[in-house]
Scaffold this motif. Structure first.
Motif, PDB file in Angstrom:
ATOM      1  N   ALA A 177       0.837  -1.203   0.000  1.00  0.00           N
ATOM      2  CA  ALA A 177       0.000   0.000   0.000  1.00  0.00           C
ATOM      3  C   ALA A 177       0.871   1.252   0.000  1.00  0.00           C
ATOM      4  O   ALA A 177       0.567   2.224  -0.704  1.00  0.00           O
ATOM      5  CB  ALA A 177      -0.925  -0.010   1.221  1.00  0.00           C
ATOM      6  N   GLU A 178       1.953   1.238   0.769  1.00  0.00           N
ATOM      7  CA  GLU A 178       2.868   2.386   0.776  1.00  0.00           C
ATOM      8  C   GLU A 178       3.500   2.586  -0.591  1.00  0.00           C
ATOM      9  O   GLU A 178       3.624   3.710  -1.083  1.00  0.00           O
ATOM     10  CB  GLU A 178       3.949   2.181   1.824  1.00  0.00           C
ATOM     11  CG  GLU A 178       3.472   2.311   3.250  1.00  0.00           C
ATOM     12  CD  GLU A 178       4.561   1.985   4.256  1.00  0.00           C
ATOM     13  OE1 GLU A 178       5.704   1.709   3.839  1.00  0.00           O
ATOM     14  OE2 GLU A 178       4.269   2.001   5.455  1.00  0.00           O
ATOM     15  N   SER A 179       3.899   1.489  -1.219  1.00  0.00           N
ATOM     16  CA  SER A 179       4.503   1.571  -2.542  1.00  0.00           C
ATOM     17  C   SER A 179       3.511   2.127  -3.563  1.00  0.00           C
ATOM     18  O   SER A 179       3.863   2.960  -4.393  1.00  0.00           O
ATOM     19  CB  SER A 179       4.987   0.188  -2.962  1.00  0.00           C
ATOM     20  OG  SER A 179       5.554   0.233  -4.229  1.00  0.00           O
ATOM     21  N   GLU A 180       2.273   1.691  -3.499  1.00  0.00           N
ATOM     22  CA  GLU A 180       1.252   2.190  -4.416  1.00  0.00           C
ATOM     23  C   GLU A 180       0.975   3.672  -4.174  1.00  0.00           C
ATOM     24  O   GLU A 180       0.804   4.449  -5.119  1.00  0.00           O
ATOM     25  CB  GLU A 180      -0.042   1.376  -4.262  1.00  0.00           C
ATOM     26  CG  GLU A 180      -1.146   1.787  -5.208  1.00  0.00           C
ATOM     27  CD  GLU A 180      -0.754   1.669  -6.674  1.00  0.00           C
ATOM     28  OE1 GLU A 180      -1.257   2.480  -7.476  1.00  0.00           O
ATOM     29  OE2 GLU A 180       0.047   0.783  -7.032  1.00  0.00           O
ATOM     30  N   LEU A 181       0.951   4.074  -2.907  1.00  0.00           N
ATOM     31  CA  LEU A 181       0.746   5.482  -2.567  1.00  0.00           C
ATOM     32  C   LEU A 181       1.868   6.342  -3.149  1.00  0.00           C
ATOM     33  O   LEU A 181       1.619   7.406  -3.727  1.00  0.00           O
ATOM     34  CB  LEU A 181       0.655   5.664  -1.054  1.00  0.00           C
ATOM     35  CG  LEU A 181       0.474   7.091  -0.564  1.00  0.00           C
ATOM     36  CD1 LEU A 181      -0.858   7.658  -1.040  1.00  0.00           C
ATOM     37  CD2 LEU A 181       0.560   7.140   0.947  1.00  0.00           C
TER      38      LEU A 181
END
Length: 179
Positions: A45-49
Motif C-alpha cells: 500500500a505504501e509503494s502504491e501510494l
C-alpha cells in the motif's frame, strides 16, 4: 552459558529459525503468518501510494523551457573545442611516434611533399578546419581570463565579448586557412 550465546547469535542472524522452531508452536503459526501478511500489505500500500504521488508531482524544468542563450553555446563549444584540440594533438603525436614501429615511417619531408601535392582548395579547407577550433578556444579562453580579473561581467559585456569571439574566430580561421 556458551550454548545460550550461540542460540541467541543464531536467532539474531536468522529470525526465521525462531519463528519456525520456538515461537510458532508456542503462539501459533497463524499469528506470525497474519502479521507477515499485514506487513506485506502495508508495504504494498505504501509503494502504491508513492507511485500515485509521483504521477501528480511536478517534473523538474528541462532545458527545453528556457530560451537558448549565446552563453550556453559558447560554453559548450569551449569545452568541445578544448577536448578536440587536445585530443587531436595527442593522437597526432602518438601516430607520429608509433609510425616507425608500424613500418610506415613518417618524416617531415614526406609530410611536406604530401601537403604540397594537394589541390589548393583542399589545403584551404583542411587548414581552416584545423584552425577554427584552435582559434575559437584561444579567443574564448582569453575572454574567460578577462572575466577572471573581474572585467566585462555585466550582461551587455558578456554578449558583446561573445559576439566578438565569434567574429574573431571567423576572421582568424579564414586568415590561417588562406595563409
Amino acid at each position: 552459558m556458551l550454548a545460550t550465546r550461540s542460540v541467541l547469535k543464531t536467532v539474531a542472524q536468522n529470525p526465521a529459525i525462531f519463528r519456525n522452531t520456538v515461537a510458532a508452536p508456542a503462539f501459533g503459526a497463524r499469528y506470525f503468518n497474519a502479521t507477515r501478511k499485514t506487513q506485506e500489505q502495508c508495504a504494498a500500500a505504501e509503494s502504491e501510494l508513492l507511485r500515485q504521488q509521483r504521477k501528480v508531482r511536478p517534473v523538474s524544468p528541462h532545458l527545453s523551457i528556457y530560451q537558448p542563450q549565446i552563453t550556453w553555446y559558447l560554453s559548450g563549444a569551449h569545452r568541445v573545442t578544448g577536448a578536440a584540440v587536445g585530443g587531436a594533438f595527442y593522437l597526432s603525436a602518438l601516430a607520429y611516434l608509433a609510425a616507425p614501429a608500424l613500418g610506415a615511417p613518417i618524416d617531415s619531408a614526406s609530410l611536406i611533399s604530401a601537403a604540397a601535392a594537394a589541390p589548393v582548395a583542399a589545403k584551404v579547407i583542411a587548414k581552416t578546419t584545423v584552425a577554427a577550433p584552435f582559434v575559437f578556444h584561444s579567443l574564448n579562453g582569453i575572454r574567460h581570463l578577462v572575466w577572471d580579473i573581474g572585467k566585462c561581467l555585466d550582461i551587455k559585456s558578456v554578449y558583446t565579448t561573445g559576439y566578438a569571439v565569434l567574429a574573431g574566430t571567423a576572421v582568424g580561421s579564414l586568415y590561417l586557412g588562406f595563409m
